[in-house]
Design a protein around this motif. Structure first.
Motif, PDB file in Angstrom:
ATOM      1  N   SER A 166       6.571  -0.879  -8.501  1.00 57.20           N
ATOM      2  CA  SER A 166       6.074  -1.286  -9.858  1.00 57.20           C
ATOM      3  C   SER A 166       7.322  -1.557 -10.814  1.00 57.20           C
ATOM      4  O   SER A 166       7.106  -2.294 -11.596  1.00 57.20           O
ATOM      5  CB  SER A 166       5.061  -0.390 -10.529  1.00 57.20           C
ATOM      6  OG  SER A 166       5.818   0.991 -10.656  1.00 57.20           O
ATOM      7  N   PHE A 220      12.760   3.105 -16.942  1.00 59.18           N
ATOM      8  CA  PHE A 220      11.606   3.315 -16.073  1.00 59.18           C
ATOM      9  C   PHE A 220      11.184   4.495 -15.673  1.00 59.18           C
ATOM     10  O   PHE A 220      10.398   5.128 -15.585  1.00 59.18           O
ATOM     11  CB  PHE A 220      11.527   2.157 -15.186  1.00 59.18           C
ATOM     12  CG  PHE A 220       9.969   1.844 -14.536  1.00 59.18           C
ATOM     13  CD1 PHE A 220       9.481   2.679 -13.604  1.00 59.18           C
ATOM     14  CD2 PHE A 220       9.135   0.680 -14.881  1.00 59.18           C
ATOM     15  CE1 PHE A 220       8.319   2.377 -13.004  1.00 59.18           C
ATOM     16  CE2 PHE A 220       7.910   0.490 -14.436  1.00 59.18           C
ATOM     17  CZ  PHE A 220       7.649   1.376 -13.384  1.00 59.18           C
ATOM     18  N   GLN A 221      12.299   4.954 -14.528  1.00 61.78           N
ATOM     19  CA  GLN A 221      12.173   6.184 -13.817  1.00 61.78           C
ATOM     20  C   GLN A 221      12.087   7.494 -14.803  1.00 61.78           C
ATOM     21  O   GLN A 221      11.210   8.203 -14.827  1.00 61.78           O
ATOM     22  CB  GLN A 221      13.378   6.412 -12.892  1.00 61.78           C
ATOM     23  CG  GLN A 221      13.170   7.618 -11.881  1.00 61.78           C
ATOM     24  CD  GLN A 221      14.308   7.863 -10.936  1.00 61.78           C
ATOM     25  OE1 GLN A 221      15.282   7.320 -11.389  1.00 61.78           O
ATOM     26  NE2 GLN A 221      14.155   8.915 -10.040  1.00 61.78           N
ATOM     27  N   LYS A 248      10.790   7.317 -17.863  1.00 62.07           N
ATOM     28  CA  LYS A 248       9.592   7.336 -18.525  1.00 62.07           C
ATOM     29  C   LYS A 248       8.345   7.878 -17.362  1.00 62.07           C
ATOM     30  O   LYS A 248       7.617   8.528 -17.768  1.00 62.07           O
ATOM     31  CB  LYS A 248       9.222   5.902 -18.874  1.00 62.07           C
ATOM     32  CG  LYS A 248       7.741   5.728 -19.596  1.00 62.07           C
ATOM     33  CD  LYS A 248       7.797   4.616 -20.092  1.00 62.07           C
ATOM     34  CE  LYS A 248       6.282   4.206 -20.888  1.00 62.07           C
ATOM     35  NZ  LYS A 248       6.004   2.927 -21.174  1.00 62.07           N
ATOM     36  N   HIS A 249       8.522   7.297 -16.226  1.00 55.73           N
ATOM     37  CA  HIS A 249       7.560   7.557 -15.174  1.00 55.73           C
ATOM     38  C   HIS A 249       7.663   9.173 -14.817  1.00 55.73           C
ATOM     39  O   HIS A 249       6.436   9.727 -14.821  1.00 55.73           O
ATOM     40  CB  HIS A 249       7.982   6.902 -13.793  1.00 55.73           C
ATOM     41  CG  HIS A 249       7.029   7.171 -12.771  1.00 55.73           C
ATOM     42  ND1 HIS A 249       5.616   6.802 -12.877  1.00 55.73           N
ATOM     43  CD2 HIS A 249       7.206   7.316 -11.208  1.00 55.73           C
ATOM     44  CE1 HIS A 249       5.189   6.870 -11.808  1.00 55.73           C
ATOM     45  NE2 HIS A 249       6.036   7.230 -10.821  1.00 55.73           N
ATOM     46  N   GLU A 276       5.930  11.052 -17.536  1.00 57.44           N
ATOM     47  CA  GLU A 276       4.428  10.742 -17.682  1.00 57.44           C
ATOM     48  C   GLU A 276       3.782  11.493 -16.910  1.00 57.44           C
ATOM     49  O   GLU A 276       2.772  12.120 -17.157  1.00 57.44           O
ATOM     50  CB  GLU A 276       4.224   9.237 -17.585  1.00 57.44           C
ATOM     51  CG  GLU A 276       4.401   8.291 -18.686  1.00 57.44           C
ATOM     52  CD  GLU A 276       4.378   6.902 -18.463  1.00 57.44           C
ATOM     53  OE1 GLU A 276       4.315   6.079 -19.373  1.00 57.44           O
ATOM     54  OE2 GLU A 276       4.244   6.624 -17.444  1.00 57.44           O
TER      55      GLU A 276
END
Length: 197
Positions: free
Chosen positions: A143, A183-184, A186-187, A190
């Motif tokens: 993604s 991104f990683q 944040k992922h 989350e």
């Protein structure tokens, strides 16, 4: 609010920059984030050209139990994590015996000199340790589509964010690579928040 540790070892500063990006991504997800590094253990004659002026404190093994997620970054050494990070993780036997890290979220990121310098094997050498400690590994899913394509030299793997440093260390992480690390981070934050609130 999830508590995230970005734990890294960096010889020349590339992984330190990626660690900052991982931390920024985790903060963007609302997590409380600490960045810590493992100690330099190479002899002075080997470490002569290494970056030694790090802004982040040294981690202690017992620190790990206080986090919901741990993102581990290290450069490659012959297709695996370097001895500095391996030595640190080898000291986690007490945490392993207590199951102190079971069910926490983990991730890995790395740097190599070349595009085919062992990025994925290095990520797996880190992920293997995380799994033995009971963490749930989370990578860099597709993604994050910027890791696709051949329009530029870039790191990126579904197993974790990566950067390419060139043989002399002259290439710094690109914006695409830093975006992958954000991104990683944040992922992972989350997912940790979903699990731990």
């Amino acid at each position: 609010m999830a508590k995230v540790l970005v734990l890294y070892y960096s010889s020349y500063g590339h992984i330190a920059k990626m660690a900052e990006a991982q931390a920024q991504g985790a903060r963007d997800a609302g997590a409380q984030v600490d960045i810590k590094r493992v100690a330099e253990t190479a002899p002075p004659e080997v470490a002569a050209g290494f970056v030694t002026d790090h802004a982040h404190p040294e981690a202690k093994v017992d620190d790990l139990a206080g986090y919901d997620a741990i993102i581990v970054g290290a450069p490659t050494r012959y297709g695996r994590m370097p001895s500095q990070m391996a030595s640190f993780l080898d000291q986690t036997g007490g945490l392993w015996m207590k199951g102190a890290l079971n069910g926490k979220v983990g991730g890995a990121f790395t740097s190599t000199a070349s595009q085919h310098g062992g990025q994925e094997t290095t990520l797996f050498s880190i992920i293997t340790n995380l799994m033995h400690l009971g963490l749930i590994p989370v990578g860099l899913p597709y993604s994050f589509q910027a890791q696709m394509g051949v329009d530029e030299v870039k790191g990126g793997s579904p197993y974790g964010a990566t950067t390419i440093a060139d043989g002399n260390g002259s290439r710094q992480p690109s914006e695409t690579e830093l975006a992958g690390a954000r991104f990683q981070g944040k992922h992972i934050a989350e997912i940790a928040t979903k699990l731990f609130g």
